[in-house]
Design a protein around this motif. Structure first.
Motif, PDB file in Angstrom:
ATOM      1  N   ARG A 119       0.858  -1.190   0.000  1.00 57.21           N
ATOM      2  CA  ARG A 119       0.000   0.000   0.000  1.00 57.21           C
ATOM      3  C   ARG A 119       0.901   1.249   0.000  1.00 57.21           C
ATOM      4  N   CYS A 121      -0.593   4.559   0.286  1.00 55.55           N
ATOM      5  CA  CYS A 121      -1.250   5.700   0.926  1.00 55.55           C
ATOM      6  C   CYS A 121      -0.811   5.908   2.367  1.00 55.55           C
ATOM      7  N   CYS A 122      -0.539   4.797   3.092  1.00 55.38           N
ATOM      8  CA  CYS A 122      -0.201   4.896   4.512  1.00 55.38           C
ATOM      9  C   CYS A 122       0.868   3.862   4.843  1.00 55.38           C
ATOM     10  N   ILE A 127      -4.118   4.197   8.876  1.00 54.41           N
ATOM     11  CA  ILE A 127      -5.047   3.667   7.878  1.00 54.41           C
ATOM     12  C   ILE A 127      -5.817   4.844   7.284  1.00 54.41           C
ATOM     13  N   CYS A 128      -6.387   4.625   6.094  1.00 51.35           N
ATOM     14  CA  CYS A 128      -7.272   5.645   5.528  1.00 51.35           C
ATOM     15  C   CYS A 128      -8.394   4.914   4.804  1.00 51.35           C
ATOM     16  N   CYS A 131      -7.034   2.464   1.882  1.00 51.65           N
ATOM     17  CA  CYS A 131      -6.484   1.130   2.163  1.00 51.65           C
ATOM     18  C   CYS A 131      -7.448   0.271   2.982  1.00 51.65           C
TER      19      CYS A 131
HETATM   20 ZN    ZN Z   1      -4.231   4.295   3.500  1.00 51.18          ZN
END
Ligand code: ZN
Length: 417
Positions: A119, A121-122, A127-128, A131
Protein backbone atom coordinates in the motif's frame (compact mmCIF):
# COMPACT_ATOMS: atom_id res chain seq x y z
CA UNK A 1 -17.23 15.17 17.43
CA UNK A 2 -15.56 15.45 20.84
CA UNK A 3 -11.95 14.23 20.47
CA UNK A 4 -10.79 11.25 22.49
CA UNK A 5 -8.19 11.87 25.21
CA UNK A 6 -6.61 8.78 26.84
CA UNK A 7 -6.28 10.79 30.06
CA UNK A 8 -10.09 10.89 30.30
CA UNK A 9 -10.39 7.08 30.47
CA UNK A 10 -10.57 6.81 34.29
CA UNK A 11 -13.63 9.05 34.14
CA UNK A 12 -15.26 7.45 31.05
CA UNK A 13 -14.71 3.72 31.67
CA UNK A 14 -17.06 3.49 34.70
CA UNK A 15 -19.84 5.03 32.57
CA UNK A 16 -19.02 2.66 29.72
CA UNK A 17 -19.18 -0.52 31.81
CA UNK A 18 -22.21 0.63 33.77
CA UNK A 19 -24.38 1.99 30.97
CA UNK A 20 -23.06 0.94 27.56
CA UNK A 21 -21.31 -2.46 27.55
CA UNK A 22 -23.76 -5.18 26.29
CA UNK A 23 -23.31 -7.46 29.32
CA UNK A 24 -26.42 -9.54 28.56
CA UNK A 25 -25.61 -10.66 25.03
CA UNK A 26 -21.92 -10.97 25.94
CA UNK A 27 -22.68 -13.45 28.72
CA UNK A 28 -25.03 -15.43 26.47
CA UNK A 29 -22.33 -15.64 23.81
CA UNK A 30 -19.59 -16.99 26.10
CA UNK A 31 -21.95 -19.25 28.03
CA UNK A 32 -22.70 -21.17 24.81
CA UNK A 33 -26.15 -22.15 25.99
CA UNK A 34 -24.90 -23.71 29.22
CA UNK A 35 -24.52 -27.02 27.34
CA UNK A 36 -21.26 -27.65 29.17
CA UNK A 37 -22.09 -26.60 32.72
CA UNK A 38 -18.87 -24.90 33.82
CA UNK A 39 -17.81 -23.66 30.38
CA UNK A 40 -17.99 -20.00 31.35
CA UNK A 41 -16.11 -20.57 34.63
CA UNK A 42 -13.18 -22.16 32.82
CA UNK A 43 -12.68 -19.24 30.44
CA UNK A 44 -9.69 -16.96 30.80
CA UNK A 45 -10.17 -13.19 30.69
CA UNK A 46 -7.28 -10.79 30.86
CA UNK A 47 -7.55 -7.17 31.83
CA UNK A 48 -5.25 -4.31 31.03
CA UNK A 49 -5.53 -1.80 33.84
CA UNK A 50 -4.20 1.71 34.28
CA UNK A 51 -0.47 2.25 33.54
CA UNK A 52 -0.35 -0.92 31.39
CA UNK A 53 -0.82 -3.22 34.37
CA UNK A 54 -1.69 -6.52 32.76
CA UNK A 55 -3.65 -9.13 34.75
CA UNK A 56 -3.96 -12.60 33.21
CA UNK A 57 -5.96 -15.66 34.27
CA UNK A 58 -9.07 -13.92 35.51
CA UNK A 59 -12.15 -16.15 35.59
CA UNK A 60 -15.69 -15.82 36.88
CA UNK A 61 -18.49 -18.02 38.16
CA UNK A 62 -21.05 -16.53 35.80
CA UNK A 63 -21.64 -13.54 33.51
CA UNK A 64 -23.13 -11.53 36.40
CA UNK A 65 -19.90 -11.87 38.36
CA UNK A 66 -17.93 -10.76 35.30
CA UNK A 67 -20.24 -7.76 34.95
CA UNK A 68 -19.68 -6.77 38.58
CA UNK A 69 -15.92 -7.16 38.21
CA UNK A 70 -15.85 -5.05 35.03
CA UNK A 71 -17.79 -2.33 36.84
CA UNK A 72 -15.41 -2.52 39.79
CA UNK A 73 -12.03 -2.61 38.01
CA UNK A 74 -13.00 -0.72 34.81
CA UNK A 75 -10.28 -2.29 32.62
CA UNK A 76 -8.71 -0.23 29.80
CA UNK A 77 -8.80 -3.34 27.64
CA UNK A 78 -10.33 -6.83 27.82
CA UNK A 79 -8.73 -9.87 26.18
CA UNK A 80 -10.36 -13.28 25.85
CA UNK A 81 -8.32 -16.47 26.19
CA UNK A 82 -9.04 -20.18 26.13
CA UNK A 83 -11.36 -22.44 28.09
CA UNK A 84 -9.02 -24.33 30.44
CA UNK A 85 -8.99 -27.66 32.23
CA UNK A 86 -9.30 -25.84 35.56
CA UNK A 87 -10.56 -22.43 36.57
CA UNK A 88 -7.94 -19.94 35.37
CA UNK A 89 -8.19 -17.94 38.62
CA UNK A 90 -7.05 -21.07 40.48
CA UNK A 91 -4.32 -22.05 38.01
CA UNK A 92 -1.53 -21.74 40.57
CA UNK A 93 -3.22 -24.23 42.91
CA UNK A 94 -3.23 -27.16 40.44
CA UNK A 95 0.00 -29.06 39.99
CA UNK A 96 2.39 -28.15 37.22
CA UNK A 97 1.35 -29.30 33.75
CA UNK A 98 -2.22 -30.14 34.73
CA UNK A 99 -3.52 -26.69 33.85
CA UNK A 100 -4.06 -26.80 30.07
CA UNK A 101 -6.11 -24.89 27.48
CA UNK A 102 -8.81 -27.21 26.10
CA UNK A 103 -11.02 -25.23 23.77
CA UNK A 104 -11.24 -21.88 22.08
CA UNK A 105 -12.91 -20.14 19.18
CA UNK A 106 -10.82 -20.31 16.00
CA UNK A 107 -9.63 -16.72 15.67
CA UNK A 108 -8.06 -14.71 12.88
CA UNK A 109 -6.23 -11.43 13.28
CA UNK A 110 -5.77 -9.35 10.12
CA UNK A 111 -3.63 -6.28 10.62
CA UNK A 112 -3.05 -3.49 8.11
CA UNK A 113 0.66 -3.26 8.98
CA UNK A 114 1.15 -6.61 7.22
CA UNK A 115 0.26 -4.90 3.94
CA UNK A 116 2.93 -2.20 4.10
CA UNK A 117 4.78 -3.68 1.09
CA UNK A 118 1.74 -3.19 -1.15
CA UNK A 119 0.00 0.00 0.00
CA UNK A 120 1.29 3.47 -0.84
CA UNK A 121 -1.25 5.70 0.93
CA UNK A 122 -0.20 4.90 4.51
CA UNK A 123 2.30 2.90 6.54
CA UNK A 124 2.54 1.13 9.91
CA UNK A 125 -0.34 2.06 12.24
CA UNK A 126 -1.95 4.53 9.85
CA UNK A 127 -5.05 3.67 7.88
CA UNK A 128 -7.27 5.64 5.53
CA UNK A 129 -10.49 5.01 3.65
CA UNK A 130 -8.43 3.98 0.58
CA UNK A 131 -6.48 1.13 2.16
CA UNK A 132 -9.41 0.05 4.34
CA UNK A 133 -10.65 -1.72 1.17
CA UNK A 134 -7.93 -4.31 1.91
CA UNK A 135 -9.81 -5.24 5.09
CA UNK A 136 -13.10 -5.44 3.19
CA UNK A 137 -11.45 -7.81 0.71
CA UNK A 138 -9.92 -9.86 3.54
CA UNK A 139 -13.28 -10.35 5.25
CA UNK A 140 -14.98 -11.27 1.97
CA UNK A 141 -12.27 -13.77 0.96
CA UNK A 142 -11.89 -15.47 4.35
CA UNK A 143 -15.57 -15.49 5.20
CA UNK A 144 -16.51 -17.09 1.88
CA UNK A 145 -13.89 -19.80 2.37
CA UNK A 146 -14.92 -20.45 5.99
CA UNK A 147 -18.53 -21.02 5.00
CA UNK A 148 -18.25 -22.67 1.60
CA UNK A 149 -14.96 -24.55 1.87
CA UNK A 150 -14.60 -25.33 5.59
CA UNK A 151 -18.32 -25.61 6.37
CA UNK A 152 -18.38 -23.37 9.44
CA UNK A 153 -21.47 -21.44 10.41
CA UNK A 154 -21.03 -19.05 13.33
CA UNK A 155 -18.53 -16.28 12.53
CA UNK A 156 -18.29 -13.02 14.38
CA UNK A 157 -16.24 -10.37 12.54
CA UNK A 158 -15.05 -7.47 14.67
CA UNK A 159 -13.26 -4.20 13.95
CA UNK A 160 -10.16 -4.16 16.16
CA UNK A 161 -10.57 -0.49 17.07
CA UNK A 162 -7.54 0.73 15.15
CA UNK A 163 -6.09 -0.83 12.01
CA UNK A 164 -7.50 -4.30 11.49
CA UNK A 165 -10.20 -6.89 11.92
CA UNK A 166 -10.66 -10.04 13.99
CA UNK A 167 -12.76 -13.10 13.26
CA UNK A 168 -14.18 -15.43 15.92
CA UNK A 169 -15.37 -18.79 14.58
CA UNK A 170 -17.63 -20.17 17.28
CA UNK A 171 -19.08 -23.48 16.02
CA UNK A 172 -19.05 -26.18 18.74
CA UNK A 173 -16.86 -28.53 16.69
CA UNK A 174 -14.40 -25.81 15.70
CA UNK A 175 -13.87 -24.70 19.31
CA UNK A 176 -12.50 -28.19 19.97
CA UNK A 177 -9.99 -28.08 17.08
CA UNK A 178 -6.38 -28.91 17.96
CA UNK A 179 -3.56 -26.44 17.22
CA UNK A 180 -2.55 -28.68 14.27
CA UNK A 181 -6.03 -28.39 12.72
CA UNK A 182 -6.03 -24.64 13.27
CA UNK A 183 -2.62 -24.35 11.60
CA UNK A 184 -3.89 -26.45 8.67
CA UNK A 185 -6.86 -24.09 8.22
CA UNK A 186 -4.56 -21.06 8.19
CA UNK A 187 -2.27 -22.76 5.66
CA UNK A 188 -5.26 -23.50 3.46
CA UNK A 189 -6.22 -19.82 3.65
CA UNK A 190 -2.72 -18.54 2.87
CA UNK A 191 -1.59 -17.66 -0.65
CA UNK A 192 0.88 -14.83 -0.03
CA UNK A 193 4.11 -16.46 1.15
CA UNK A 194 7.59 -15.19 2.03
CA UNK A 195 9.02 -12.25 3.92
CA UNK A 196 10.47 -8.89 2.93
CA UNK A 197 13.24 -10.53 0.87
CA UNK A 198 10.80 -12.50 -1.32
CA UNK A 199 9.86 -10.53 -4.45
CA UNK A 200 7.24 -12.89 -5.85
CA UNK A 201 5.00 -14.01 -3.01
CA UNK A 202 2.20 -15.71 -4.94
CA UNK A 203 2.83 -18.58 -7.36
CA UNK A 204 -0.01 -20.18 -9.29
CA UNK A 205 0.26 -23.23 -11.52
CA UNK A 206 -2.27 -25.58 -13.07
CA UNK A 207 -4.37 -27.36 -12.00
CA UNK A 208 -5.79 -24.38 -10.18
CA UNK A 209 -7.43 -25.05 -6.85
CA UNK A 210 -11.04 -23.78 -6.64
CA UNK A 211 -10.04 -21.73 -3.56
CA UNK A 212 -7.69 -19.66 -5.75
CA UNK A 213 -10.26 -19.21 -8.50
CA UNK A 214 -12.94 -18.07 -6.05
CA UNK A 215 -10.55 -15.78 -4.19
CA UNK A 216 -9.52 -14.13 -7.47
CA UNK A 217 -13.20 -13.62 -8.26
CA UNK A 218 -13.64 -11.76 -4.96
CA UNK A 219 -10.51 -9.63 -5.43
CA UNK A 220 -11.50 -8.80 -9.01
CA UNK A 221 -14.57 -6.91 -7.80
CA UNK A 222 -12.41 -4.43 -5.91
CA UNK A 223 -9.21 -4.42 -7.95
CA UNK A 224 -9.83 -1.59 -10.41
CA UNK A 225 -11.22 0.90 -7.90
CA UNK A 226 -8.80 -0.03 -5.13
CA UNK A 227 -5.49 -0.93 -6.78
CA UNK A 228 -5.59 0.75 -10.19
CA UNK A 229 -7.40 3.98 -9.32
CA UNK A 230 -6.91 4.28 -5.53
CA UNK A 231 -3.31 3.05 -5.17
CA UNK A 232 -2.40 3.75 -8.82
CA UNK A 233 -0.08 0.73 -8.86
CA UNK A 234 0.83 1.26 -12.53
CA UNK A 235 0.91 5.06 -12.36
CA UNK A 236 4.66 5.68 -12.60
CA UNK A 237 7.75 3.78 -13.81
CA UNK A 238 8.83 3.18 -10.17
CA UNK A 239 5.52 1.61 -9.19
CA UNK A 240 4.99 -0.40 -12.40
CA UNK A 241 8.49 -1.87 -12.15
CA UNK A 242 7.39 -3.41 -8.84
CA UNK A 243 4.46 -5.05 -10.64
CA UNK A 244 6.50 -6.08 -13.69
CA UNK A 245 8.99 -7.85 -11.41
CA UNK A 246 6.19 -10.40 -10.91
CA UNK A 247 5.71 -10.97 -14.66
CA UNK A 248 7.75 -13.50 -16.71
CA UNK A 249 10.76 -11.89 -18.41
CA UNK A 250 9.69 -12.41 -22.03
CA UNK A 251 6.44 -10.50 -21.47
CA UNK A 252 8.04 -7.93 -19.14
CA UNK A 253 10.12 -6.45 -21.98
CA UNK A 254 7.09 -5.89 -24.20
CA UNK A 255 5.13 -4.25 -21.39
CA UNK A 256 8.06 -2.00 -20.42
CA UNK A 257 8.05 -0.72 -23.99
CA UNK A 258 4.27 -0.25 -24.17
CA UNK A 259 3.47 1.12 -20.71
CA UNK A 260 4.75 4.72 -21.25
CA UNK A 261 2.40 5.06 -24.24
CA UNK A 262 -0.67 4.20 -22.15
CA UNK A 263 -2.71 6.84 -20.36
CA UNK A 264 -3.11 5.44 -16.85
CA UNK A 265 -3.02 2.40 -14.54
CA UNK A 266 -6.34 1.07 -15.86
CA UNK A 267 -5.14 1.01 -19.47
CA UNK A 268 -1.78 -0.50 -18.53
CA UNK A 269 -3.54 -3.21 -16.57
CA UNK A 270 -5.77 -4.00 -19.57
CA UNK A 271 -2.62 -4.53 -21.60
CA UNK A 272 -0.96 -6.76 -18.99
CA UNK A 273 -4.11 -8.78 -18.45
CA UNK A 274 -4.60 -9.20 -22.21
CA UNK A 275 -1.09 -10.58 -22.57
CA UNK A 276 -1.66 -13.11 -19.76
CA UNK A 277 -5.01 -14.21 -21.13
CA UNK A 278 -3.30 -14.85 -24.48
CA UNK A 279 -0.87 -17.31 -22.84
CA UNK A 280 -3.89 -19.19 -21.50
CA UNK A 281 -5.79 -19.21 -24.82
CA UNK A 282 -2.99 -19.98 -27.24
CA UNK A 283 -0.74 -22.89 -26.33
CA UNK A 284 2.68 -21.31 -26.67
CA UNK A 285 6.19 -22.45 -25.83
CA UNK A 286 6.16 -21.18 -22.24
CA UNK A 287 2.68 -22.47 -21.30
CA UNK A 288 -0.21 -20.69 -19.55
CA UNK A 289 0.77 -17.86 -17.21
CA UNK A 290 -1.29 -16.44 -14.36
CA UNK A 291 0.85 -13.40 -13.52
CA UNK A 292 -2.23 -11.11 -13.60
CA UNK A 293 -3.89 -13.26 -10.92
CA UNK A 294 -0.63 -13.43 -8.98
CA UNK A 295 -0.34 -9.63 -9.00
CA UNK A 296 -3.97 -9.22 -7.90
CA UNK A 297 -3.46 -11.65 -5.04
CA UNK A 298 -0.07 -10.30 -3.95
CA UNK A 299 -1.52 -6.78 -3.79
CA UNK A 300 -4.89 -7.62 -2.23
CA UNK A 301 -5.09 -11.11 -0.71
CA UNK A 302 -5.40 -11.30 3.10
CA UNK A 303 -2.34 -11.84 5.26
CA UNK A 304 -3.05 -13.96 8.35
CA UNK A 305 -0.95 -14.22 11.49
CA UNK A 306 -0.65 -17.99 11.99
CA UNK A 307 0.50 -17.69 15.63
CA UNK A 308 -2.70 -15.96 16.70
CA UNK A 309 -4.87 -18.65 15.09
CA UNK A 310 -2.80 -21.71 15.97
CA UNK A 311 -2.24 -21.43 19.72
CA UNK A 312 -5.18 -22.17 22.01
CA UNK A 313 -3.67 -20.03 24.76
CA UNK A 314 -3.27 -16.95 22.57
CA UNK A 315 -5.30 -13.98 23.79
CA UNK A 316 -7.33 -11.73 21.52
CA UNK A 317 -8.93 -8.38 22.26
CA UNK A 318 -12.57 -8.83 23.14
CA UNK A 319 -15.47 -7.45 21.12
CA UNK A 320 -16.78 -4.23 22.73
CA UNK A 321 -13.44 -3.57 24.39
CA UNK A 322 -12.15 0.00 24.10
CA UNK A 323 -8.99 0.59 22.08
CA UNK A 324 -6.81 2.44 24.62
CA UNK A 325 -5.03 4.47 21.90
CA UNK A 326 -7.93 5.52 19.68
CA UNK A 327 -10.78 5.24 22.19
CA UNK A 328 -12.79 3.38 19.52
CA UNK A 329 -14.97 0.44 20.53
CA UNK A 330 -14.16 -2.90 18.86
CA UNK A 331 -17.54 -3.32 17.24
CA UNK A 332 -18.93 -6.30 15.31
CA UNK A 333 -19.13 -5.88 11.52
CA UNK A 334 -22.41 -6.28 9.67
CA UNK A 335 -21.41 -8.32 6.62
CA UNK A 336 -24.55 -7.18 4.78
CA UNK A 337 -23.20 -3.64 4.92
CA UNK A 338 -19.50 -4.37 4.94
CA UNK A 339 -18.67 -2.26 1.88
CA UNK A 340 -20.07 0.83 3.60
CA UNK A 341 -18.25 0.25 6.90
CA UNK A 342 -16.15 3.27 7.82
CA UNK A 343 -13.64 2.72 10.65
CA UNK A 344 -13.52 6.47 11.26
CA UNK A 345 -17.27 6.53 11.92
CA UNK A 346 -17.02 3.93 14.70
CA UNK A 347 -17.97 5.56 18.00
CA UNK A 348 -15.31 6.32 20.59
CA UNK A 349 -15.91 6.00 24.31
CA UNK A 350 -15.84 9.81 24.44
CA UNK A 351 -18.47 10.28 21.74
CA UNK A 352 -20.74 7.65 23.34
CA UNK A 353 -20.59 9.22 26.78
CA UNK A 354 -21.31 12.57 25.18
CA UNK A 355 -24.33 11.10 23.35
CA UNK A 356 -25.52 9.62 26.61
CA UNK A 357 -25.42 13.02 28.30
CA UNK A 358 -27.38 14.62 25.47
CA UNK A 359 -29.91 11.77 25.22
CA UNK A 360 -30.32 11.72 28.99
CA UNK A 361 -31.14 15.41 29.09
CA UNK A 362 -33.72 15.05 26.33
CA UNK A 363 -35.37 12.05 27.97
CA UNK A 364 -35.65 13.88 31.26
CA UNK A 365 -37.38 16.75 29.53
CA UNK A 366 -39.79 14.35 27.83
CA UNK A 367 -40.81 12.28 30.85
CA UNK A 368 -40.17 14.80 33.51
CA UNK A 369 -38.69 12.00 35.65
CA UNK A 370 -36.15 9.25 35.38
CA UNK A 371 -36.76 5.57 35.91
CA UNK A 372 -33.21 4.63 36.82
CA UNK A 373 -33.06 0.80 36.59
CA UNK A 374 -34.99 0.61 33.31
CA UNK A 375 -32.88 3.36 31.81
CA UNK A 376 -29.64 1.64 32.60
CA UNK A 377 -30.36 -1.59 30.76
CA UNK A 378 -31.27 0.17 27.55
CA UNK A 379 -28.87 3.08 27.66
CA UNK A 380 -26.73 1.95 24.72
CA UNK A 381 -29.89 2.11 22.58
CA UNK A 382 -29.83 5.88 22.86
CA UNK A 383 -26.37 6.00 21.32
CA UNK A 384 -24.65 5.15 18.04
CA UNK A 385 -23.48 1.90 19.66
CA UNK A 386 -27.00 0.49 19.18
CA UNK A 387 -26.68 -0.86 15.61
CA UNK A 388 -23.45 -2.68 16.52
CA UNK A 389 -25.03 -4.28 19.59
CA UNK A 390 -27.89 -5.37 17.32
CA UNK A 391 -25.44 -7.12 14.97
CA UNK A 392 -23.92 -8.87 17.99
CA UNK A 393 -27.35 -9.91 19.32
CA UNK A 394 -28.30 -11.31 15.93
CA UNK A 395 -25.12 -13.38 15.94
CA UNK A 396 -25.87 -14.72 19.44
CA UNK A 397 -29.53 -15.39 18.54
CA UNK A 398 -28.49 -17.32 15.42
CA UNK A 399 -26.27 -19.57 17.57
CA UNK A 400 -29.13 -20.09 20.01
CA UNK A 401 -31.51 -20.96 17.16
CA UNK A 402 -29.15 -23.56 15.76
CA UNK A 403 -28.62 -25.07 19.25
CA UNK A 404 -32.40 -25.40 19.64
CA UNK A 405 -32.63 -26.99 16.20
CA UNK A 406 -29.88 -29.43 17.09
CA UNK A 407 -31.63 -30.41 20.35
CA UNK A 408 -34.92 -31.00 18.50
CA UNK A 409 -33.20 -33.13 15.87
CA UNK A 410 -31.65 -35.26 18.59
CA UNK A 411 -34.88 -35.78 20.50
CA UNK A 412 -36.64 -36.68 17.22
CA UNK A 413 -33.95 -39.26 16.50
CA UNK A 414 -34.40 -40.75 19.96
CA UNK A 415 -38.16 -40.76 19.46
CA UNK A 416 -37.77 -43.07 16.49
CA UNK A 417 -36.53 -45.89 18.66
ZN1 ZN B 1 -4.23 4.29 3.50
Amino acid sequence: MVPFEPSALPELLPVFYRRLFPHGAYGRWLGYGGVVKNYFQLREFSFTLRDDVYVRFQSFDNPQELERELQKTNPYKIDIGAVYSHRPSQHSTVHLGAFQPQEKELVFDIDMTDYDDVRTCCSSAEICSKCWTLMTIAVRVIDRALVEDLGVRHRLWVYSGRRGVHCWVCDDAVRRWSPALRAAAVEYLTLVKGGAETVKKVNISEPIHPFIRRSVAVVEKFFEAYALVGQDILGSPESWEKVLALVPEDIRGTLQGEFPRKKDSVQRWELLKGQMERTRRVSGKSGPCYADWEVMLQYCFPRLDINVSKGLGHLLKSPFSVHPKTGRISVPLDLQKLDQFDPFAVPTITSLCHELDTAGDEAEQEDGRETEPKRRARDYKRTSLAPYVRVFEQFVEEMERSRRGERLRRSDLQGDF
